[in-house]
Design a protein around this motif. Structure first.
Motif, PDB file in Angstrom:
ATOM      1  N   TYR A   4     -12.709   8.156  -3.252  1.00  0.00           N
ATOM      2  CA  TYR A   4     -12.741   9.848  -3.499  1.00  0.00           C
ATOM      3  C   TYR A   4     -11.914  10.524  -2.708  1.00  0.00           C
ATOM      4  O   TYR A   4     -12.162  11.756  -2.655  1.00  0.00           O
ATOM      5  CB  TYR A   4     -14.312  10.079  -2.851  1.00  0.00           C
ATOM      6  CG  TYR A   4     -15.262   9.110  -3.678  1.00  0.00           C
ATOM      7  CD1 TYR A   4     -15.372   9.254  -5.191  1.00  0.00           C
ATOM      8  CD2 TYR A   4     -16.245   8.582  -3.102  1.00  0.00           C
ATOM      9  CE1 TYR A   4     -16.347   8.659  -5.886  1.00  0.00           C
ATOM     10  CE2 TYR A   4     -17.219   7.776  -3.831  1.00  0.00           C
ATOM     11  CZ  TYR A   4     -17.163   7.682  -5.095  1.00  0.00           C
ATOM     12  OH  TYR A   4     -18.241   6.934  -5.758  1.00  0.00           O
ATOM     13  N   ASP A   5     -10.928  10.004  -2.069  1.00  0.00           N
ATOM     14  CA  ASP A   5      -9.774  10.810  -1.252  1.00  0.00           C
ATOM     15  C   ASP A   5      -8.605  11.404  -2.070  1.00  0.00           C
ATOM     16  O   ASP A   5      -7.937  10.695  -2.594  1.00  0.00           O
ATOM     17  CB  ASP A   5      -9.412   9.702  -0.037  1.00  0.00           C
ATOM     18  CG  ASP A   5     -10.529   9.382   0.550  1.00  0.00           C
ATOM     19  OD1 ASP A   5     -11.333   9.778   0.993  1.00  0.00           O
ATOM     20  OD2 ASP A   5     -10.256   8.292   1.242  1.00  0.00           O
ATOM     21  N   LEU A   6      -8.755  12.753  -1.919  1.00  0.00           N
ATOM     22  CA  LEU A   6      -7.805  13.333  -2.736  1.00  0.00           C
ATOM     23  C   LEU A   6      -6.177  13.164  -2.072  1.00  0.00           C
ATOM     24  O   LEU A   6      -5.250  13.452  -2.775  1.00  0.00           O
ATOM     25  CB  LEU A   6      -8.137  15.050  -2.578  1.00  0.00           C
ATOM     26  CG  LEU A   6      -9.536  15.289  -3.530  1.00  0.00           C
ATOM     27  CD1 LEU A   6      -9.499  16.860  -3.294  1.00  0.00           C
ATOM     28  CD2 LEU A   6      -9.547  14.714  -5.047  1.00  0.00           C
ATOM     29  N   ASN A   7      -6.299  12.762  -0.829  1.00  0.00           N
ATOM     30  CA  ASN A   7      -5.071  12.706  -0.267  1.00  0.00           C
ATOM     31  C   ASN A   7      -4.585  11.326  -0.138  1.00  0.00           C
ATOM     32  O   ASN A   7      -3.283  10.950   0.245  1.00  0.00           O
ATOM     33  CB  ASN A   7      -5.073  13.271   1.326  1.00  0.00           C
ATOM     34  CG  ASN A   7      -6.094  12.384   2.018  1.00  0.00           C
ATOM     35  OD1 ASN A   7      -7.395  12.441   1.813  1.00  0.00           O
ATOM     36  ND2 ASN A   7      -5.753  11.682   3.125  1.00  0.00           N
ATOM     37  N   ASP A   8      -5.034  10.501  -0.609  1.00  0.00           N
ATOM     38  CA  ASP A   8      -4.552   9.157  -0.793  1.00  0.00           C
ATOM     39  C   ASP A   8      -3.813   9.048  -2.264  1.00  0.00           C
ATOM     40  O   ASP A   8      -4.457   8.660  -3.183  1.00  0.00           O
ATOM     41  CB  ASP A   8      -5.816   8.144  -1.140  1.00  0.00           C
ATOM     42  CG  ASP A   8      -5.390   6.680  -0.789  1.00  0.00           C
ATOM     43  OD1 ASP A   8      -4.389   6.274  -1.330  1.00  0.00           O
ATOM     44  OD2 ASP A   8      -6.257   5.761  -0.413  1.00  0.00           O
ATOM     45  N   VAL A  42      -0.730  16.704 -12.259  1.00  0.00           N
ATOM     46  CA  VAL A  42      -0.600  15.325 -11.681  1.00  0.00           C
ATOM     47  C   VAL A  42      -0.362  15.815 -10.200  1.00  0.00           C
ATOM     48  O   VAL A  42       0.567  16.539  -9.945  1.00  0.00           O
ATOM     49  CB  VAL A  42       0.764  14.480 -12.206  1.00  0.00           C
ATOM     50  CG1 VAL A  42       0.930  13.262 -11.524  1.00  0.00           C
ATOM     51  CG2 VAL A  42       0.315  14.423 -13.732  1.00  0.00           C
ATOM     52  N   SER A  43      -1.054  14.900  -9.400  1.00  0.00           N
ATOM     53  CA  SER A  43      -0.655  15.104  -7.734  1.00  0.00           C
ATOM     54  C   SER A  43       0.348  14.075  -7.554  1.00  0.00           C
ATOM     55  O   SER A  43       0.222  12.701  -8.114  1.00  0.00           O
ATOM     56  CB  SER A  43      -1.904  14.918  -7.073  1.00  0.00           C
ATOM     57  OG  SER A  43      -2.773  13.482  -7.348  1.00  0.00           O
ATOM     58  N   ALA A  44       1.333  14.255  -6.846  1.00  0.00           N
ATOM     59  CA  ALA A  44       2.322  13.331  -6.426  1.00  0.00           C
ATOM     60  C   ALA A  44       2.818  13.689  -4.999  1.00  0.00           C
ATOM     61  O   ALA A  44       2.794  14.637  -4.444  1.00  0.00           O
ATOM     62  CB  ALA A  44       3.521  13.570  -7.441  1.00  0.00           C
ATOM     63  N   ARG A  79       1.187   7.093   2.469  1.00  0.00           N
ATOM     64  CA  ARG A  79       0.028   6.921   1.533  1.00  0.00           C
ATOM     65  C   ARG A  79      -1.306   7.984   1.620  1.00  0.00           C
ATOM     66  O   ARG A  79      -1.462   8.671   0.818  1.00  0.00           O
ATOM     67  CB  ARG A  79      -0.479   5.563   1.419  1.00  0.00           C
ATOM     68  CG  ARG A  79      -1.551   5.368   0.245  1.00  0.00           C
ATOM     69  CD  ARG A  79      -2.051   4.111   0.281  1.00  0.00           C
ATOM     70  NE  ARG A  79      -3.548   4.159   0.285  1.00  0.00           N
ATOM     71  CZ  ARG A  79      -4.426   2.980   0.444  1.00  0.00           C
ATOM     72  NH1 ARG A  79      -3.900   1.790   0.445  1.00  0.00           N
ATOM     73  NH2 ARG A  79      -5.895   2.933   0.284  1.00  0.00           N
ATOM     74  N   ARG A  80      -1.674   7.999   2.938  1.00  0.00           N
ATOM     75  CA  ARG A  80      -2.794   8.721   3.146  1.00  0.00           C
ATOM     76  C   ARG A  80      -2.519  10.041   4.055  1.00  0.00           C
ATOM     77  O   ARG A  80      -3.303  10.878   4.276  1.00  0.00           O
ATOM     78  CB  ARG A  80      -4.000   8.161   3.865  1.00  0.00           C
ATOM     79  CG  ARG A  80      -4.326   6.862   2.941  1.00  0.00           C
ATOM     80  CD  ARG A  80      -5.207   5.870   3.753  1.00  0.00           C
ATOM     81  NE  ARG A  80      -6.566   6.781   4.280  1.00  0.00           N
ATOM     82  CZ  ARG A  80      -7.722   7.024   3.322  1.00  0.00           C
ATOM     83  NH1 ARG A  80      -7.865   6.432   2.296  1.00  0.00           N
ATOM     84  NH2 ARG A  80      -8.575   7.466   3.550  1.00  0.00           N
ATOM     85  N   ASP A  81      -1.362  10.438   4.266  1.00  0.00           N
ATOM     86  CA  ASP A  81      -0.816  11.807   4.815  1.00  0.00           C
ATOM     87  C   ASP A  81      -1.590  13.036   4.250  1.00  0.00           C
ATOM     88  O   ASP A  81      -1.348  12.862   2.876  1.00  0.00           O
ATOM     89  CB  ASP A  81       0.553  11.581   4.955  1.00  0.00           C
ATOM     90  CG  ASP A  81       1.134  10.733   6.275  1.00  0.00           C
ATOM     91  OD1 ASP A  81       0.031  10.359   6.792  1.00  0.00           O
ATOM     92  OD2 ASP A  81       2.360  10.812   6.217  1.00  0.00           O
ATOM     93  N   ARG A  82      -1.819  13.859   4.742  1.00  0.00           N
ATOM     94  CA  ARG A  82      -2.241  15.251   4.074  1.00  0.00           C
ATOM     95  C   ARG A  82      -1.110  15.991   3.514  1.00  0.00           C
ATOM     96  O   ARG A  82      -1.153  16.648   2.608  1.00  0.00           O
ATOM     97  CB  ARG A  82      -3.196  15.928   5.251  1.00  0.00           C
ATOM     98  CG  ARG A  82      -4.441  15.393   5.401  1.00  0.00           C
ATOM     99  CD  ARG A  82      -5.593  16.188   5.870  1.00  0.00           C
ATOM    100  NE  ARG A  82      -5.891  17.372   5.375  1.00  0.00           N
ATOM    101  CZ  ARG A  82      -6.560  17.744   4.331  1.00  0.00           C
ATOM    102  NH1 ARG A  82      -7.254  16.801   3.897  1.00  0.00           N
ATOM    103  NH2 ARG A  82      -6.786  18.842   3.735  1.00  0.00           N
ATOM    104  N   ASP A  83       0.083  15.726   4.468  1.00  0.00           N
ATOM    105  CA  ASP A  83       1.322  16.630   4.174  1.00  0.00           C
ATOM    106  C   ASP A  83       2.154  15.931   2.968  1.00  0.00           C
ATOM    107  O   ASP A  83       2.049  14.651   2.991  1.00  0.00           O
ATOM    108  CB  ASP A  83       2.191  16.883   5.452  1.00  0.00           C
ATOM    109  CG  ASP A  83       1.137  17.888   6.458  1.00  0.00           C
ATOM    110  OD1 ASP A  83       0.420  18.777   6.027  1.00  0.00           O
ATOM    111  OD2 ASP A  83       1.508  17.548   7.616  1.00  0.00           O
TER     112      ASP A  83
END
Length: 372
Positions: free
Chosen positions: A133-137, A169-171, A177-181
Motif C-alpha cells: 500500500y506504500d505509494l513511495n515504494d 506511471v509512477s517512476a 527504493r522507498r525514498d519519498r524524494d
C-alpha cells in the motif's frame, strides 16, 4: 455545518439513479456487460459522457462542470448500489485528480476534453509487487534522455489498465527504493512502443492488468506530477471508494431484509425472529456510521493541508473497512447458501466490499497510518 444537498446535487443524484436503474436494474444485464472484451459496455461509457458524468470533477475552462468531492460521492454511491463495471474511479476520479493537480495546462487542454467526451480512458499504474500500500515504494525507473525520459519497470493490479488509452506511471528518477524524494508521474500512451499489458478479471468483476514498460520513451511535457500529487489524488480516490462502499452496503442490507421477509423456517418468515432482527439492525447501524464517515471523507478531500486530509482519509477508510466487513459477513450468514451463488447479487456485493477494504490500504493499514 449544512449536510443537505443543494438543488443541483439532488438533481444529479436523481438523474444518476435513473441512469443506473435503466442500465443495471436487471442483474443479468451486468453479467452480460462483464463478458464483453473490456469487461464493461462501451455504450454505457458513452452515455456517461452524454449526461456529463465524465466531465463532472474538471474545471469549466478544460471542458468540465466544476464538481467537487460531494458530487463525486453522489455518483460513487450509485455506482456501489448497482455494482457498475465502468472504470469511473480509476479514470475520472483517480487519474483525473492527478491531471487536475499536477499536469500542465497544455496537457489538461489536450487530455481532459477527451476524458469528458468518453474518447480516452486513463489508468494509474503505481502499484508494484513489493510495494503493497506504500505509494513511495517504487523501483520503476525514469532516466533523462535528450528532451525526454526513458521508463523501465513493471506495474501490477492496474485497475482499468486493460482498456486504458493512457497510463499514468509512477517512476523513480533518483534515490533508494522507498525514498519519498525522486518520484515523478508520467502520462504514457498505452500503445507506445515498449508497453505491454496482460488484462484479467478480478474477484469483484472489475478488470485490471499487469503492465510492463521496456525502454518506453516519454516526452518531458508528459511529466504530470510527483509523489505529493499522487498522494493527494489517492486521498480523493479513497473518499470516492468510501462513498461506493456505502452504496454497496445499502443495496446489500435491502436485499438481506427482503430475503428475511420471504425465507421461511418452522413455517414462518425468519424476519419474525428477534435475534435475526437485531442482527439486521446492527447491519443498518454500521452502514449509517459508515455513511457519516464517507461524508466526512468527502468534505475533507478538498483540503490543501496534506496532513489533515491524510488523517481524515485514514480514519474514514479504517472505519468503513470494518463496517464493510461486518455488513458483508452478516448478510451472507443471514442469506445462507444462496448468498454464495454466482447467480445471486448478494455474493457479488460482498466481494466488492472485500475489494474496497483492500483498495488503497485496508483497515489495519490505515490504523497504523493514524498511529504513526
Amino acid at each position: 455545518m449544512d449536510f443537505d444537498f443543494t438543488d443541483e446535487q439532488r438533481l444529479l443524484r436523481d438523474s444518476v439513479a435513473k441512469l443506473f436503474a435503466n442500465r443495471y436494474g436487471d442483474f443479468e444485464k451486468r453479467n452480460g456487460y462483464a463478458k464483453q472484451p473490456d469487461g464493461f459496455d462501451r455504450a454505457i461509457w458513452t452515455e456517461y459522457a452524454e449526461v456529463g458524468l465524465l466531465a463532472l470533477p474538471f474545471d469549466e475552462k478544460h471542458g468540465g462542470f466544476g464538481g467537487g468531492p460531494v458530487e463525486t460521492m453522489i455518483v460513487m454511491e450509485e455506482i456501489g448500489k448497482n455494482l457498475a463495471l465502468e472504470p469511473y474511479l480509476p479514470s475520472v476520479v483517480f487519474a483525473g485528480a492527478i491531471l487536475r493537480h499536477g499536469a500542465s495546462d497544455a496537457v489538461k487542454d489536450e487530455i481532459i476534453p477527451k476524458i469528458a467526451a468518453g474518447e480516452a480512458i486513463i489508468a494509474v499504474a503505481h502499484t508494484e509487487r513489493q510495494s503493497r500500500y506504500d505509494l513511495n515504494d517504487v523501483t520503476t525507473t525514469a532516466r533523462r534522455d535528450g528532451d525526454g525520459y526513458v521508463i523501465e519497470g513493471d506495474k501490477t493490479v492496474v485497475i482499468g489498465g486493460n482498456s486504458a488509452d493512457y497510463l499514468i506511471v509512477s517512476a523513480r528518477m533518483s534515490g533508494a527504493r522507498r525514498d519519498r524524494d525522486g518520484i515523478a508521474l508520467f502520462l504514457v500512451d498505452a500503445k507506445a512502443e515498449g508497453v505491454s499489458r496482460r488484462g484479467y478479471a478480478m474477484q469483484d468483476g472489475l478488470h485490471g492488468a499487469e503492465v510492463s514498460l521496456a525502454n518506453v520513451r516519454v516526452p518531458a511535457s508528459r511529466r504530470v506530477g510527483n509523489l505529493p500529487v499522487l498522494e493527494r489524488a489517492a486521498d480523493e480516490a479513497i473518499a470516492a471508494v468510501c462513498a461506493e462502499a456505502v452504496g454497496v452496503m445499502e443495496a446489500l442490507i435491502a436485499m438481506t431484509v427482503d430475503y428475511m421477509k420471504t425465507r421461511k423456517q418452522f413455517g414462518v418468515a425468519i424476519s419474525v425472529f428477534q435475534a435475526l432482527q437485531h442482527r439486521a439492525v446492527d447491519m443498518y447501524v454500521a452502514a449509517e456510521q459508515a455513511r457519516s464517515m464517507a461524508i466526512f471523507a468527502a468534505l475533507s478531500a478538498a483540503s490543501d493541508d496534506a496532513k489533515e486530509r491524510g488523517e481524515a482519509m485514514a480514519m474514514a477508510k479504517s472505519a468503513i473497512g470494518k463496517a464493510a466487513r461486518f455488513v458483508g459477513q452478516q448478510a451472507i450468514q443471514l442469506h445462507g447458501g444462496i448468498g454464495m451463488t454466482m447467480e445471486y447479487k448478494a455474493g457479488h456485493l460482498f466481494k466488492r466490499l472485500t475489494m474496497i477494504d483492500l483498495q488503497f490500504g485496508d483497515a489495519d493499514h490505515h490504523l497504523r497510518r493514524l498511529a504513526a
